[in-house]
Design a protein around this motif. Structure first.
Motif, mmCIF file in Angstrom:
data_model
loop_
_atom_site.group_PDB
_atom_site.id
_atom_site.type_symbol
_atom_site.label_atom_id
_atom_site.label_comp_id
_atom_site.label_asym_id
_atom_site.label_seq_id
_atom_site.Cartn_x
_atom_site.Cartn_y
_atom_site.Cartn_z
ATOM 1 N N ALA A 49 0.705 -1.036 0.133
ATOM 2 C CA ALA A 49 0.242 0.069 -0.112
ATOM 3 C C ALA A 49 0.954 1.161 0.038
ATOM 4 C CB ALA A 49 -0.990 0.190 1.305
ATOM 5 N N ALA A 50 2.046 1.305 0.487
ATOM 6 C CA ALA A 50 2.943 2.416 0.469
ATOM 7 C C ALA A 50 4.463 1.943 1.017
ATOM 8 C CB ALA A 50 2.371 3.176 1.486
ATOM 9 N N VAL A 51 5.392 2.504 0.480
ATOM 10 C CA VAL A 51 6.813 2.395 0.688
ATOM 11 C C VAL A 51 7.375 3.675 1.373
ATOM 12 C CG1 VAL A 51 9.089 1.683 -0.417
ATOM 13 C CG2 VAL A 51 6.851 0.602 -1.022
ATOM 14 N N LYS A 52 8.101 3.239 2.510
ATOM 15 C CA LYS A 52 9.095 4.385 2.863
ATOM 16 C C LYS A 52 10.364 3.946 3.014
ATOM 17 C CE LYS A 52 11.121 5.976 6.748
ATOM 18 N NZ LYS A 52 12.050 5.606 7.835
ATOM 19 N N VAL A 53 11.086 5.100 2.470
ATOM 20 C CA VAL A 53 12.574 4.691 2.242
ATOM 21 C C VAL A 53 13.336 5.731 3.083
ATOM 22 C CG1 VAL A 53 14.485 4.778 0.578
ATOM 23 C CG2 VAL A 53 12.255 3.908 -0.138
ATOM 24 N N ILE A 79 10.142 9.189 0.851
ATOM 25 C CA ILE A 79 11.669 9.190 1.042
ATOM 26 C C ILE A 79 12.037 9.894 1.935
ATOM 27 C CG2 ILE A 79 13.706 9.084 -0.149
ATOM 28 C CD1 ILE A 79 12.482 8.389 -3.006
ATOM 29 N N ASP A 80 12.586 9.341 2.735
ATOM 30 C CA ASP A 80 13.323 10.322 4.062
ATOM 31 C C ASP A 80 14.767 10.310 3.700
ATOM 32 O OD1 ASP A 80 14.033 11.937 6.402
ATOM 33 O OD2 ASP A 80 13.848 10.061 7.734
ATOM 34 N N PRO A 81 15.506 11.269 3.136
ATOM 35 C CA PRO A 81 16.906 11.404 2.552
ATOM 36 C C PRO A 81 17.798 11.227 3.735
ATOM 37 C CG PRO A 81 16.148 13.558 2.308
ATOM 38 C CD PRO A 81 14.736 12.901 2.911
ATOM 39 N N VAL A 82 18.310 10.244 4.428
ATOM 40 C CA VAL A 82 18.926 10.013 5.562
ATOM 41 C C VAL A 82 20.086 10.202 5.220
ATOM 42 C CG1 VAL A 82 19.355 8.882 7.600
ATOM 43 C CG2 VAL A 82 17.166 8.764 6.815
ATOM 44 N N LEU A 83 20.845 11.357 6.019
ATOM 45 C CA LEU A 83 22.344 11.511 5.516
ATOM 46 C C LEU A 83 23.173 11.607 6.761
ATOM 47 C CD1 LEU A 83 22.213 14.558 3.130
ATOM 48 C CD2 LEU A 83 21.828 12.129 2.507
ATOM 49 N N ARG A 84 22.693 11.941 7.697
ATOM 50 C CA ARG A 84 23.559 11.848 9.047
ATOM 51 C C ARG A 84 22.683 11.236 10.144
ATOM 52 N NH1 ARG A 84 24.629 16.666 6.737
ATOM 53 N NH2 ARG A 84 26.739 17.067 6.067
ATOM 54 N N SER A 85 23.270 10.639 11.114
ATOM 55 C CA SER A 85 22.661 10.491 12.453
ATOM 56 C C SER A 85 22.291 11.452 13.472
ATOM 57 C CB SER A 85 23.661 9.423 13.236
ATOM 58 O OG SER A 85 24.532 10.085 13.869
ATOM 59 N N SER A 86 21.639 11.326 14.230
ATOM 60 C CA SER A 86 20.915 12.272 15.350
ATOM 61 C C SER A 86 22.277 12.745 15.901
ATOM 62 C CB SER A 86 20.247 11.677 16.466
ATOM 63 O OG SER A 86 18.977 11.214 15.856
ATOM 64 N N THR A 87 23.223 12.227 16.130
ATOM 65 C CA THR A 87 24.542 12.513 16.682
ATOM 66 C C THR A 87 25.413 13.222 15.707
ATOM 67 O OG1 THR A 87 25.578 10.418 16.341
ATOM 68 C CG2 THR A 87 24.667 11.010 18.493
ATOM 69 N N THR A 192 10.335 8.460 12.241
ATOM 70 C CA THR A 192 9.059 8.316 12.884
ATOM 71 C C THR A 192 8.171 9.148 12.081
ATOM 72 O OG1 THR A 192 10.174 7.644 15.036
ATOM 73 C CG2 THR A 192 7.397 8.383 14.734
ATOM 74 N N LEU A 193 8.377 10.272 11.770
ATOM 75 C CA LEU A 193 7.503 11.225 11.099
ATOM 76 C C LEU A 193 7.128 10.648 9.488
ATOM 77 C CD1 LEU A 193 5.805 13.797 11.016
ATOM 78 C CD2 LEU A 193 7.513 14.756 9.853
ATOM 79 N N ALA A 194 8.294 10.247 8.760
ATOM 80 C CA ALA A 194 7.841 9.648 7.566
ATOM 81 C C ALA A 194 7.584 8.441 7.447
ATOM 82 C CB ALA A 194 9.543 9.495 6.771
ATOM 83 N N SER A 195 7.459 7.607 8.617
ATOM 84 C CA SER A 195 6.872 6.271 8.550
ATOM 85 C C SER A 195 5.353 6.529 8.908
ATOM 86 C CB SER A 195 7.585 5.363 9.747
ATOM 87 O OG SER A 195 8.861 5.252 9.470
ATOM 88 N N ALA A 196 4.976 7.422 9.873
ATOM 89 C CA ALA A 196 3.628 7.730 10.216
ATOM 90 C C ALA A 196 2.831 8.279 9.041
ATOM 91 C CB ALA A 196 3.756 8.653 11.496
ATOM 92 N N ILE A 197 3.510 9.210 8.324
ATOM 93 C CA ILE A 197 2.899 9.665 7.076
ATOM 94 C C ILE A 197 2.676 8.356 6.099
ATOM 95 C CG2 ILE A 197 3.227 11.001 4.802
ATOM 96 C CD1 ILE A 197 5.016 13.011 6.658
ATOM 97 N N SER A 198 3.425 7.528 5.680
ATOM 98 C CA SER A 198 3.480 6.447 5.036
ATOM 99 C C SER A 198 2.255 5.680 5.422
ATOM 100 C CB SER A 198 4.659 5.654 5.008
ATOM 101 O OG SER A 198 5.615 6.491 4.523
ATOM 102 N N ALA A 199 2.391 5.417 6.897
ATOM 103 C CA ALA A 199 1.092 4.507 7.440
ATOM 104 C C ALA A 199 -0.374 5.227 7.245
ATOM 105 C CB ALA A 199 1.223 4.087 8.974
ATOM 106 N N LYS A 200 -0.277 6.255 7.177
ATOM 107 C CA LYS A 200 -1.766 7.080 6.952
ATOM 108 C C LYS A 200 -2.072 7.143 5.747
ATOM 109 C CE LYS A 200 -3.946 8.856 9.991
ATOM 110 N NZ LYS A 200 -4.889 8.109 10.766
#
Length: 242
Positions: A49-53, A79-87, A192-200
């Motif tokens: 139904a949806a894909v989150k990257v 697509i959440d363009p993850v380039l760096r960690s939270s640290t 979490t935000l990108a995943s929640a958007i995908s779920a909705k």
């Protein structure tokens, strides 16, 4: 996040990492064959139904994903363009080639969800003029250049009381403002935000409604985690509903 939002999530692992709240000591991308077989086992068997990257880690994996998307299109691709960690540690190998491949991937997306730092990195690689004081203009330039919708996350903004996320298309801008919540448990808010958007979206919500619901879910997850004492900084969210 998927379970809490009422959908069934399946994973294609792209990288193995060794990390905690303060450091990332290993980023090991899987091989294209390992990635391919995981992907194939899911899309051959289940209605998607949806894909989150999220984090991809290497340009070879992005290139393979682009090849797959030329022949298979999910109803929604976030697509959440993850380039760096939270640290603030890089999660990439060969950053130049990675960014070039990522920019080829992003036009396939229904929605791209960069934070301010990621948006600036993408804009610089695309040779777009940067105006740090005008994030809405940055979001529109990216939307126009990439031919997709951009949700520019406001968590890294300078307003001490308010976060403003900006939804941009080439022709329009919409603002989602919400209170900034002080907490030491903020690790994974963007994912979490990108995943929640995908779920909705998977459950049938229109995009703007999905974004509002996802923001509310992230806020609740931050608030619920404030009582935890798991890590002195960059602690996890509490994703489970009361």
């Amino acid at each position: 996040t998927f379970s809490a939002m009422g959908v069934y999530g399946m994973s294609v692992v792209s990288c193995i990492t060794a990390q905690n709240y303060s450091t990332v000591s290993l980023v090991a991308p899987l091989s294209v064959e390992q990635f391919k077989l995981q992907f194939q086992s899911i899309v051959d068997a289940y209605p998607i139904a949806a894909v989150k990257v999220g984090m991809l880690g290497s340009h070879t994996l992005i290139t393979h994903l682009i090849d797959r998307l030329k022949h298979w299109s999910p109803p929604y691709l976030i697509i959440d363009p993850v380039l760096r960690s939270s640290t603030q540690q890089d999660l990439l190998q060969d950053a130049h080639h990675f960014l070039s491949s990522l920019i080829e991937l992003l036009p396939y997306a229904t929605l791209v969800t960069p934070n301010l730092d990621e948006a600036a990195t993408l804009a610089k690689h695309l040779k777009l003029e940067l105006e740090p004081a005008k994030p809405d203009l940055l979001a529109r330039k990216l939307a126009d250049k990439l031919g997709t919708q951009i949700l520019l996350k406001g968590g890294h903004g300078t307003d001490a009381k308010t976060c403003t996320d900006i939804l941009a298309t080439p022709n329009s801008v919409q603002y989602f403002s919400h209170p900034r919540i002080e907490s030491s448990h903020l690790h994974g808010t963007g994912c979490t935000l990108a995943s929640a958007i995908s779920a909705k979206l998977a459950l049938g919500s229109p995009l703007e409604e999905a974004i509002r619901s996802a923001i509310a879910y992230v806020e609740q997850s931050i608030r619920r985690a404030r009582a935890w004492q798991i890590a002195p900084t960059h602690g996890p969210l509490n994703h489970w509903r009361d």
